[in-house]
Design a protein around this motif. Structure first.
Motif, short mmCIF file in Angstrom:
data_model
loop_
_atom_site.label_atom_id
_atom_site.label_comp_id
_atom_site.label_asym_id
_atom_site.label_seq_id
_atom_site.Cartn_x
_atom_site.Cartn_y
_atom_site.Cartn_z
N VAL A 1 30.06 -29.34 2.73
CA VAL A 1 31.25 -29.84 3.42
C VAL A 1 30.88 -31.17 4.08
CG1 VAL A 1 32.85 -29.41 5.33
CG2 VAL A 1 32.24 -27.56 3.76
N SER B 1 23.43 -25.05 11.56
CA SER B 1 24.39 -24.51 10.61
C SER B 1 24.62 -25.51 9.48
CB SER B 1 25.72 -24.16 11.30
OG SER B 1 26.40 -25.33 11.68
N THR B 2 25.03 -24.97 8.34
CA THR B 2 25.37 -25.78 7.17
C THR B 2 26.61 -25.15 6.54
OG1 THR B 2 23.02 -26.23 6.78
CG2 THR B 2 24.52 -26.70 4.97
N GLN B 3 27.55 -25.99 6.10
CA GLN B 3 28.76 -25.49 5.44
C GLN B 3 28.78 -25.92 3.98
OE1 GLN B 3 31.98 -26.99 8.03
NE2 GLN B 3 32.52 -24.82 8.27
N ARG C 1 31.31 -25.65 0.23
CA ARG C 1 32.51 -25.30 -0.53
C ARG C 1 32.05 -24.63 -1.81
NH1 ARG C 1 34.94 -30.06 -2.81
NH2 ARG C 1 36.64 -28.70 -3.38
N ILE D 1 35.19 -21.57 1.77
CA ILE D 1 34.28 -22.31 2.65
C ILE D 1 33.41 -21.29 3.37
CG2 ILE D 1 34.07 -23.87 4.62
CD1 ILE D 1 35.42 -25.29 2.39
N ILE D 2 32.08 -21.49 3.28
CA ILE D 2 31.17 -20.61 4.02
C ILE D 2 30.38 -21.44 5.02
CG2 ILE D 2 30.98 -18.98 2.09
CD1 ILE D 2 28.03 -20.06 1.81
N THR D 3 30.06 -20.81 6.13
CA THR D 3 29.21 -21.41 7.15
C THR D 3 27.96 -20.56 7.28
OG1 THR D 3 31.14 -22.24 8.34
CG2 THR D 3 29.06 -22.16 9.55
N ASN E 1 24.72 -19.94 9.47
CA ASN E 1 24.15 -20.17 10.80
C ASN E 1 22.72 -19.68 10.82
OD1 ASN E 1 26.66 -21.07 12.13
ND2 ASN E 1 27.32 -18.99 11.66
N GLN F 1 29.25 -16.79 7.58
CA GLN F 1 30.63 -16.56 8.00
C GLN F 1 31.57 -17.22 7.00
OE1 GLN F 1 30.42 -18.44 11.85
NE2 GLN F 1 30.22 -16.47 12.89
N ASP G 1 35.67 -18.57 6.19
CA ASP G 1 36.86 -19.12 6.82
C ASP G 1 37.86 -17.97 6.98
OD1 ASP G 1 39.10 -20.46 7.65
OD2 ASP G 1 39.26 -21.75 5.90
#
Length: 184
Positions: free
Chosen positions: A62, A90-92, A94, A121-123, A125, A149, A151
């Motif tokens: 992202v 954290s890293t996001q 798509r 979309i994933i995050t 952590n 996590q 969305d």
């Protein structure tokens, strides 16, 4: 004269000691593990023992215009390796399943083209820790307390579940799977 000879001998001894204590420049061997990537394997949601390919997967960070190598939308895969940021917690990403470009009925005009597919979309952590590898290789970053996590507003999620392989998942190498993603 005697002072000159003592100076020359002292200088020679100093130079000899300096040369003897120097080592050649070390080069970090390619087989030494460096900062690992997060390894995700995809499984069938309805039969959770079965690995399941994801068709035409596009994976992109992202806020990053480039896609991950080999995951630009035409790839059918069951495993991905995700590079995580070392300077943040954290890293996001798509994840777009069935990614394609629709030419809008005008194959010679790319100005009206648009992307299709189901995007999640994933995050990710985590807590970072720098670990000394060697003088030649320096430090590598490992990731602790890793969790994923989704969305929460996405009503059309294709990744149904992210399951860590271990409680309190850490990422210290990229030789094994860290998370299982279950999908339809």
């Amino acid at each position: 004269m005697k002072l000159n000879i003592i100076k020359k001998i002292s200088l020679s001894v100093f130079l000899l000691l300096t040369v003897c204590t120097c080592e050649r420049d070390d080069i970090c061997p390619e087989d030494v593990p460096t900062t690992p990537r997060l390894v995700v394997e995809f499984f069938d949601l309805s039969n959770q023992e079965n690995i399941k390919d994801v068709t035409n997967l596009l994976v992109q960070g992202v806020g990053n215009d480039e896609t991950l190598s080999g995951l630009g939308g035409g790839s059918t895969v069951n495993t991905v390796q995700l590079p995580l940021k070392t300077d943040e917690n954290s890293t996001q990403f798509r994840f777009v399943k069935d990614y394609a470009i629709n030419d809008n009925g005008t194959p010679n005009d790319s100005t009206d083209d648009f992307a299709t597919g189901n995007e999640d979309i994933i995050t990710i952590n985590y807590i970072t820790e720098n670990v000394y590898v060697s003088r030649a290789c320096g430090y590598k970053t490992i990731y602790k307390a890793v969790n994923i996590q989704f969305d929460v507003d996405d009503i059309d999620r294709w990744i149904a579940l992210a399951q860590p392989l271990n409680d309190n998942q850490s990422i210290e190498d990229e030789t094994t799977t860290h998370f299982k993603f279950f999908h339809q």
